[in-house]
Design an enzyme around this catalytic site. Sequence first.
Site, PDB file in Angstrom:
ATOM      1  N   LYS A  15       0.832  -1.215   0.000  1.00  0.00           N
ATOM      2  CA  LYS A  15       0.000   0.000   0.000  1.00  0.00           C
ATOM      3  C   LYS A  15       0.867   1.266   0.000  1.00  0.00           C
ATOM      4  O   LYS A  15       0.638   2.182  -0.778  1.00  0.00           O
ATOM      5  CB  LYS A  15      -0.939   0.016   1.229  1.00  0.00           C
ATOM      6  CG  LYS A  15      -1.888  -1.167   1.296  1.00  0.00           C
ATOM      7  CD  LYS A  15      -2.818  -1.092   2.491  1.00  0.00           C
ATOM      8  CE  LYS A  15      -2.122  -1.098   3.833  1.00  0.00           C
ATOM      9  NZ  LYS A  15      -1.345  -2.340   4.104  1.00  0.00           N
ATOM     10  N   ARG A  90      -9.388   1.256   9.147  1.00  0.00           N
ATOM     11  CA  ARG A  90      -8.989  -0.109   9.492  1.00  0.00           C
ATOM     12  C   ARG A  90     -10.035  -0.822  10.328  1.00  0.00           C
ATOM     13  O   ARG A  90      -9.823  -1.981  10.703  1.00  0.00           O
ATOM     14  CB  ARG A  90      -7.702  -0.046  10.307  1.00  0.00           C
ATOM     15  CG  ARG A  90      -6.438  -0.535   9.578  1.00  0.00           C
ATOM     16  CD  ARG A  90      -5.296  -0.284  10.509  1.00  0.00           C
ATOM     17  NE  ARG A  90      -4.076  -0.955  10.306  1.00  0.00           N
ATOM     18  CZ  ARG A  90      -3.006  -0.454   9.677  1.00  0.00           C
ATOM     19  NH1 ARG A  90      -3.077   0.692   9.057  1.00  0.00           N
ATOM     20  NH2 ARG A  90      -1.896  -1.123   9.675  1.00  0.00           N
ATOM     21  N   ARG A 129      11.812  -5.477   4.746  1.00  0.00           N
ATOM     22  CA  ARG A 129      11.464  -4.062   4.500  1.00  0.00           C
ATOM     23  C   ARG A 129      12.447  -3.115   5.185  1.00  0.00           C
ATOM     24  O   ARG A 129      12.790  -3.294   6.348  1.00  0.00           O
ATOM     25  CB  ARG A 129      10.044  -3.782   5.004  1.00  0.00           C
ATOM     26  CG  ARG A 129       9.674  -2.299   4.915  1.00  0.00           C
ATOM     27  CD  ARG A 129       8.190  -2.065   4.910  1.00  0.00           C
ATOM     28  NE  ARG A 129       7.546  -2.394   6.168  1.00  0.00           N
ATOM     29  CZ  ARG A 129       6.241  -2.292   6.379  1.00  0.00           C
ATOM     30  NH1 ARG A 129       5.441  -1.889   5.398  1.00  0.00           N
ATOM     31  NH2 ARG A 129       5.723  -2.618   7.537  1.00  0.00           N
ATOM     32  N   ARG A 162      11.607  -1.321  10.770  1.00  0.00           N
ATOM     33  CA  ARG A 162      10.605  -0.948  11.768  1.00  0.00           C
ATOM     34  C   ARG A 162      10.587  -1.948  12.917  1.00  0.00           C
ATOM     35  O   ARG A 162      10.712  -3.142  12.701  1.00  0.00           O
ATOM     36  CB  ARG A 162       9.219  -0.894  11.097  1.00  0.00           C
ATOM     37  CG  ARG A 162       8.990   0.395  10.346  1.00  0.00           C
ATOM     38  CD  ARG A 162       7.740   0.391   9.502  1.00  0.00           C
ATOM     39  NE  ARG A 162       6.546  -0.169  10.124  1.00  0.00           N
ATOM     40  CZ  ARG A 162       5.350  -0.202   9.535  1.00  0.00           C
ATOM     41  NH1 ARG A 162       5.198   0.297   8.310  1.00  0.00           N
ATOM     42  NH2 ARG A 162       4.315  -0.722  10.150  1.00  0.00           N
ATOM     43  N   ARG A 173       0.146  -8.583  13.613  1.00  0.00           N
ATOM     44  CA  ARG A 173      -0.494  -7.547  12.794  1.00  0.00           C
ATOM     45  C   ARG A 173      -1.347  -8.167  11.694  1.00  0.00           C
ATOM     46  O   ARG A 173      -2.413  -7.644  11.358  1.00  0.00           O
ATOM     47  CB  ARG A 173       0.577  -6.607  12.213  1.00  0.00           C
ATOM     48  CG  ARG A 173       1.117  -5.664  13.283  1.00  0.00           C
ATOM     49  CD  ARG A 173       2.433  -5.015  12.893  1.00  0.00           C
ATOM     50  NE  ARG A 173       2.346  -4.362  11.618  1.00  0.00           N
ATOM     51  CZ  ARG A 173       3.316  -4.353  10.707  1.00  0.00           C
ATOM     52  NH1 ARG A 173       4.449  -4.979  10.934  1.00  0.00           N
ATOM     53  NH2 ARG A 173       3.142  -3.717   9.589  1.00  0.00           N
TER      54      ARG A 173
HETATM   55  P1  ADP Z   1       2.217  -1.889   3.186  1.00  0.00           P
HETATM   56  O1  ADP Z   1       2.241  -0.375   3.137  1.00  0.00           O
HETATM   57  O2  ADP Z   1       0.985  -2.458   2.539  1.00  0.00           O
HETATM   58  O3  ADP Z   1       2.462  -2.438   4.546  1.00  0.00           O
HETATM   59  P2  ADP Z   1       4.774  -1.684   1.769  1.00  0.00           P
HETATM   60  O4  ADP Z   1       4.466  -0.783   0.605  1.00  0.00           O
HETATM   61  O5  ADP Z   1       5.526  -1.091   2.904  1.00  0.00           O
HETATM   62  O6  ADP Z   1       3.415  -2.413   2.277  1.00  0.00           O
HETATM   63  O7  ADP Z   1       5.551  -2.945   1.171  1.00  0.00           O
HETATM   64  C1  ADP Z   1       5.997  -3.987   2.042  1.00  0.00           C
HETATM   65  C2  ADP Z   1       7.353  -4.523   1.525  1.00  0.00           C
HETATM   66  O8  ADP Z   1       7.141  -5.205   0.289  1.00  0.00           O
HETATM   67  C3  ADP Z   1       8.393  -3.450   1.245  1.00  0.00           C
HETATM   68  O9  ADP Z   1       9.668  -3.961   1.596  1.00  0.00           O
HETATM   69  C4  ADP Z   1       8.277  -3.202  -0.270  1.00  0.00           C
HETATM   70  O10 ADP Z   1       9.501  -2.755  -0.841  1.00  0.00           O
HETATM   71  C5  ADP Z   1       7.904  -4.594  -0.772  1.00  0.00           C
HETATM   72  N1  ADP Z   1       7.001  -4.581  -1.942  1.00  0.00           N
HETATM   73  C6  ADP Z   1       5.995  -3.715  -2.209  1.00  0.00           C
HETATM   74  N2  ADP Z   1       5.366  -4.052  -3.345  1.00  0.00           N
HETATM   75  C7  ADP Z   1       5.984  -5.173  -3.823  1.00  0.00           C
HETATM   76  C8  ADP Z   1       5.786  -6.023  -4.978  1.00  0.00           C
HETATM   77  N3  ADP Z   1       4.811  -5.785  -5.853  1.00  0.00           N
HETATM   78  N4  ADP Z   1       6.615  -7.086  -5.120  1.00  0.00           N
HETATM   79  C9  ADP Z   1       7.591  -7.346  -4.217  1.00  0.00           C
HETATM   80  N5  ADP Z   1       7.837  -6.590  -3.115  1.00  0.00           N
HETATM   81  C10 ADP Z   1       7.040  -5.521  -2.921  1.00  0.00           C
HETATM   82  P1  AMP Z   2       1.118   0.700   9.085  1.00  0.00           P
HETATM   83  O1  AMP Z   2       2.214   1.715   8.873  1.00  0.00           O
HETATM   84  O2  AMP Z   2      -0.109   0.973   8.250  1.00  0.00           O
HETATM   85  O3  AMP Z   2       1.595  -0.718   8.985  1.00  0.00           O
HETATM   86  O4  AMP Z   2       0.622   0.908  10.593  1.00  0.00           O
HETATM   87  C1  AMP Z   2       1.494   0.719  11.687  1.00  0.00           C
HETATM   88  C2  AMP Z   2       0.720   0.691  12.989  1.00  0.00           C
HETATM   89  O5  AMP Z   2       0.087   1.964  13.233  1.00  0.00           O
HETATM   90  C3  AMP Z   2      -0.419  -0.323  13.090  1.00  0.00           C
HETATM   91  O6  AMP Z   2       0.049  -1.629  13.438  1.00  0.00           O
HETATM   92  C4  AMP Z   2      -1.275   0.307  14.196  1.00  0.00           C
HETATM   93  O7  AMP Z   2      -0.685   0.125  15.477  1.00  0.00           O
HETATM   94  C5  AMP Z   2      -1.170   1.784  13.866  1.00  0.00           C
HETATM   95  N1  AMP Z   2      -2.213   2.222  12.924  1.00  0.00           N
HETATM   96  C6  AMP Z   2      -2.020   2.671  11.645  1.00  0.00           C
HETATM   97  N2  AMP Z   2      -3.192   2.988  11.080  1.00  0.00           N
HETATM   98  C7  AMP Z   2      -4.154   2.715  11.993  1.00  0.00           C
HETATM   99  C8  AMP Z   2      -5.582   2.809  11.992  1.00  0.00           C
HETATM  100  N3  AMP Z   2      -6.251   3.242  10.907  1.00  0.00           N
HETATM  101  N4  AMP Z   2      -6.243   2.444  13.111  1.00  0.00           N
HETATM  102  C9  AMP Z   2      -5.586   2.026  14.203  1.00  0.00           C
HETATM  103  N5  AMP Z   2      -4.245   1.892  14.274  1.00  0.00           N
HETATM  104  C10 AMP Z   2      -3.533   2.238  13.182  1.00  0.00           C
END
Ligand code: ADP
Ligand code: AMP
Length: 219
Positions: A15, A90, A129, A162, A173
């Site tokens: 995302k 969420r 990541r 992270r 999560r």
């Molecule tokens: P989210 O925001 O949904 O948690 P991220 O955008 O942070 O996901 O992506 C999670 C991990 O997967 C990151 O390390 C990113 O570089 C990698 N990633 C994202 N999209 C792809 C893809 N299409 N194929 C492989 N790896 C990906």
């Molecule tokens: P993310 O960066 O989207 O993976 O979110 C990291 C963390 O932030 C989550 O595991 C939650 O602890 C908190 N968080 C992010 N967005 C929300 C939301 N919409 N509602 C509640 N907690 C959230």
Amino acid sequence: MPVYVVLLGPPGAGKGTQAGIVAKATGLVHISSGDLFREHIKNQTDLGKQVDAILKRGDLVPDDVTIAMIRERLTQPDCANGAILDGFPRTPAQAEALNGMLAEFGGKVDVVPYIQVEQAELIDRLSGRWVCRAHGHVYNATSNPPKTAGVCDLDGSELYQRDDDKRETVEKRIRVYFEQTAPLIEHYRGEGRLVDINGAQEIAQVTEDLLKALPEQAK
Ligand code: ADP
Ligand code: AMP
């Protein structure tokens, strides 16, 4: 009329990666609730102190706190044309609050791309990541490495892993996602706003599919 896109999908689906690319391509603002919380934690604000332990555990921040933070962000002038929401809503209560807010701003949830990736792949992606300190730009040790290890290609800042990308917290999560967030999929599908996106493809292919799903006025 402003355009609002809600990106749905489990942690690790891509995302944040896609929201960053699509924001640049469309001029819409990328709003990540997770990034906003991490910024508060980094700056040790009252909100940051309140949510730090919750993020470390992989639980959700209470709805009222999260909704207030997003409302405040959406009222800023750079969101006048709309936004791509990443990580919000969420829960069903957040989705309802979002509808109310957007109606006030003269808009609605226009489209909800749902990025699907299977669980084993999510765990792999999150364990590799790396995120930049300055702006949260996202990399992956295997699928999307930076040009220089440990350094952001875009702003030169340091990359870090992270706290909540530890294996146990990732599993937690994903569980929280299935229990609390997954019900939104059928909710938005029922409203005719959901577009299924295959998130297991290359990053560029996912972007292409996402851009096709956006309403005309966002392109
Ligand atoms: P989210 O925001 O949904 O948690 P991220 O955008 O942070 O996901 O992506 C999670 C991990 O997967 C990151 O390390 C990113 O570089 C990698 N990633 C994202 N999209 C792809 C893809 N299409 N194929 C492989 N790896 C990906
Ligand atoms: P993310 O960066 O989207 O993976 O979110 C990291 C963390 O932030 C989550 O595991 C939650 O602890 C908190 N968080 C992010 N967005 C929300 C939301 N919409 N509602 C509640 N907690 C959230």
